[in-house]
Design an enzyme around this catalytic site. Structure first.
Site, short mmCIF file in Angstrom:
data_model
loop_
_atom_site.label_atom_id
_atom_site.label_comp_id
_atom_site.label_asym_id
_atom_site.label_seq_id
_atom_site.Cartn_x
_atom_site.Cartn_y
_atom_site.Cartn_z
N ARG A 84 0.07 14.65 13.40
CA ARG A 84 0.65 14.45 12.06
C ARG A 84 0.67 15.72 11.19
NH1 ARG A 84 -1.53 8.70 9.91
NH2 ARG A 84 0.49 8.57 8.91
N ASP A 119 4.06 0.71 12.22
CA ASP A 119 2.90 0.03 11.65
C ASP A 119 2.80 -1.44 12.08
OD1 ASP A 119 2.11 2.34 10.44
OD2 ASP A 119 2.68 1.76 8.40
N CYS A 170 -5.65 13.14 13.01
CA CYS A 170 -6.21 11.84 12.68
C CYS A 170 -6.13 10.99 13.92
CB CYS A 170 -5.48 11.20 11.51
SG CYS A 170 -3.88 10.57 11.92
N ARG A 185 -8.86 -0.60 4.23
CA ARG A 185 -7.96 0.45 3.72
C ARG A 185 -6.61 -0.15 3.35
NH1 ARG A 185 -6.67 5.16 7.41
NH2 ARG A 185 -5.29 5.38 5.64
N LYS A 223 0.83 -1.21 0.00
CA LYS A 223 0.00 0.00 0.00
C LYS A 223 0.86 1.26 0.00
CE LYS A 223 -1.96 1.68 4.00
NZ LYS A 223 -1.66 3.11 4.16
N ASN A 224 1.82 1.31 0.92
CA ASN A 224 2.58 2.54 1.09
C ASN A 224 3.62 2.80 -0.01
OD1 ASN A 224 1.09 3.06 3.32
ND2 ASN A 224 2.71 2.68 4.82
C1 UD1 Z 1 4.02 6.95 6.59
C2 UD1 Z 1 3.18 5.72 6.33
C3 UD1 Z 1 2.55 5.23 7.62
C4 UD1 Z 1 3.60 5.03 8.69
C5 UD1 Z 1 4.48 6.25 8.83
C6 UD1 Z 1 5.65 6.04 9.76
C7 UD1 Z 1 2.47 6.11 4.04
C8 UD1 Z 1 1.34 6.41 3.12
N1 UD1 Z 1 2.17 6.07 5.36
O1 UD1 Z 1 3.15 7.97 7.06
O2 UD1 Z 1 1.87 4.01 7.35
O3 UD1 Z 1 2.97 4.77 9.92
O4 UD1 Z 1 5.01 6.65 7.56
O5 UD1 Z 1 6.44 4.99 9.32
O6 UD1 Z 1 3.58 5.86 3.62
N2 UD1 Z 1 5.87 14.77 10.97
C9 UD1 Z 1 6.02 16.11 11.25
N3 UD1 Z 1 6.03 17.01 10.20
C10 UD1 Z 1 5.89 16.60 8.91
C11 UD1 Z 1 5.75 15.23 8.63
C12 UD1 Z 1 5.76 14.34 9.69
O7 UD1 Z 1 6.14 16.52 12.41
O8 UD1 Z 1 5.90 17.48 8.02
C13 UD1 Z 1 5.89 13.78 12.08
C14 UD1 Z 1 4.59 13.00 12.18
O9 UD1 Z 1 3.63 13.69 12.93
C15 UD1 Z 1 5.05 11.73 12.85
C16 UD1 Z 1 6.46 11.53 12.27
O10 UD1 Z 1 6.85 12.81 11.78
O11 UD1 Z 1 5.14 11.91 14.23
C17 UD1 Z 1 6.57 10.53 11.15
O12 UD1 Z 1 5.58 10.79 10.19
P1 UD1 Z 1 5.71 10.42 8.65
O13 UD1 Z 1 6.90 9.58 8.41
O14 UD1 Z 1 5.57 11.68 7.86
O15 UD1 Z 1 4.41 9.53 8.43
P2 UD1 Z 1 3.62 9.49 7.08
O16 UD1 Z 1 4.53 9.73 5.94
O17 UD1 Z 1 2.38 10.29 7.21
#
Ligand code: UD1
Length: 417
Positions: free
Chosen positions: A122, A305, A117, A397, A22-23
């Site tokens: 996030r 995850d 969420c 999902r 998925k990711n």
């Molecule tokens: C992706 C995965 C999700 C997984 C996560 C962590 C996808 C579609 N989803 O989510 O399944 O659980 O990685 O491995 O690939 N953060 C910030 N600022 C930002 C971006 C992130 O503070 O601009 C923080 C988030 O709140 C979180 C951490 O960084 O605490 C990691 O988030 P991130 O790696 O961005 O998760 P996703 O990419 O949303």
């Protein structure tokens, strides 16, 4: 709304195929926005998040046609409104992945802010910081990020923290920018590597994906390509955790062990026997499981995850486990539901103390997010009697036909409308 009904207690035995990730599929589908030519993506899993992404791309004018059983051919020649509306972004946060490609290709994008969420706040500040460093102007208007840029320019971007989709958004934008972009403190997740593989197949010049420094030399245009999505390591890990908890012997065809070291180590520590070849993983679990401490971390650390599924496994293990979540601030909602099945879990801040119990008893439970639902399935397979899991749409999902795959392994599980 559908429910899953599980009669626990059956060991899992047999072989199943692992689906596309998925990711990896989600960002790769958005990469179609970067070219006028057709991008054919293979091994795309049938998931609700994939359908949502195709819906979102379709609303922007991307045409999609099926290509074989698991393929989709995408063409973004004539793009209309570069808008990702709130009603889609709120159901799938990964919608934010259209921001970088739209900005690079069209010079403008309007993407709804994801908002909170179930698993935490996030924010997307790192995505924005990267795009702004490349020359984009971004303002907030009525809940939308409104971005524009004549042509993005390569930049050196040091991420404050490791973000998977943030790294992917910037990588895609940079592949059509003028000059060189260097992303420091980049996410090293295998799905980032898969996206880089797709971009390079489209003519991009991305090097270093899989390390914490990714260099992208922008090109004038990208072309069409055909690309196969990698297998899903979280689906793989979930079936392995289920087999470790329920006992039995399960082979997962198409699974990759080389990207699951942290999870396989913990399964062995829990007492399971794990064997692997380049394209399958087999697990055997008999007798008691041992409690395993773990701490989530960015790749190659233990994946957040997989945390919920291991809390379920620890619930029926011998001993006490300390599980620490370091990525998301509110990711223990499954603890409360697992307790309804008889698990002994105490949550304090970002740590769960899981005391193994000798038996769980079936009950009606529901989940608030995708991986929490998966942990309830793992627990339901072990619990005595009937476990009913509500809100199956969370599972849909991210898991392709989970009840069919588990049935094939001998689990007594069925979907009830
Ligand atoms: C992706 C995965 C999700 C997984 C996560 C962590 C996808 C579609 N989803 O989510 O399944 O659980 O990685 O491995 O690939 N953060 C910030 N600022 C930002 C971006 C992130 O503070 O601009 C923080 C988030 O709140 C979180 C951490 O960084 O605490 C990691 O988030 P991130 O790696 O961005 O998760 P996703 O990419 O949303």
């Amino acid at each position: 709304m559908d429910k899953l009904v599980i009669e626990g207690g059956a060991a899992l035995t047999g072989t199943i195929d692992i689906s596309g990730a998925k990711n990896a599929a989600l960002p790769i589908l958005t990469a179609a926005l970067l070219t006028e030519e057709t991008l054919t993506v293979e091994n795309v899993p049938h998931l609700r998040d994939v359908a949502t992404m195709l819906d979102l791309l379709g609303r922007m004018g991307v045409s999609a046609s099926r290509h074989g059983k698991l393929g989709v051919a995408l063409n973004a020649r004539s793009l209309g409104d570069p808008v990702a509306p709130y009603d889609l972004v709120k159901t799938m946060r990964a919608s934010v992945l259209v921001l970088g490609p739209l900005l690079a290709r069209l010079g403008s994008a309007r993407v709804s802010l994801p908002g909170g969420c179930a698993i935490g706040l996030r924010p997307v500040d790192q995505h924005l910081k990267g795009l702004q460093a490349m020359g984009a102007t971004i303002t907030m208007e009525q809940g939308y990020m409104v971005a524009s840029a004549p042509r993005l320019k390569g930049a050196r971007i040091c991420m404050d923290l490791v973000t998977v989709t943030g790294t992917e958004n910037i990588m895609m934008a940079a592949s059509l920018a003028e000059g060189r972009t260097v992303i420091e403190n980049a996410a090293r997740e295998p799905e980032v590597v898969d996206l880089a593989g797709c971009l390079n197949a489209m003519g991009a010049r991305v090097i270093g994906a899989g390390t914490d420094t990714i260099t992208i030399d922008g090109v004038e245009r990208l072309h069409g390509a055909r690309y196969r999505v990698m297998p899903d390591r979280i689906e793989t890990g979930t079936f392995l955790a289920a087999a470790a908890a329920a006992g039995g012997r399960v082979r997962l065809n198409g699974a990759r062990a080389d990207i699951l070291d942290a999870v396989l180590d913990k399964l062995r520590e829990a007492g399971a026997k794990v064997e692997a070849a380049p394209d399958w993983i087999e697990i055997q679990a008999h007798g008691t499981r041992q409690a395993v401490n773990l701490r989530t971390a960015p790749y190659p650390g233990f994946p957040t995850d997989m945390q919920a599924q291991f809390v379920a496994l620890n619930s029926v293990a011998q001993g006490t486990a300390v599980v620490t979540e370091t990525i998301f601030e509110n990711r223990f909602m499954h603890a409360q539901e697992l307790r309804r099945l008889g698990a002994d879990i105490e949550v304090e801040g970002n740590t769960a103390i899981v005391k193994g119990v000798t038996r769980l008893d079936g009950a009606t439970v529901m989940a608030t997010d995708l991986r929490a639902s998966a942990s309830l399935v793992v627990a339901g397979l072990v619990a005595r009697g009937t476990t009913t899991i509500e809100r199956v749409y969370h599972l849909d999902r991210g898991y392709e036909r989970i009840e069919e795959k588990l049935s094939r392994l001998g689990a007594r599980i069925r979907r009830v409308p």
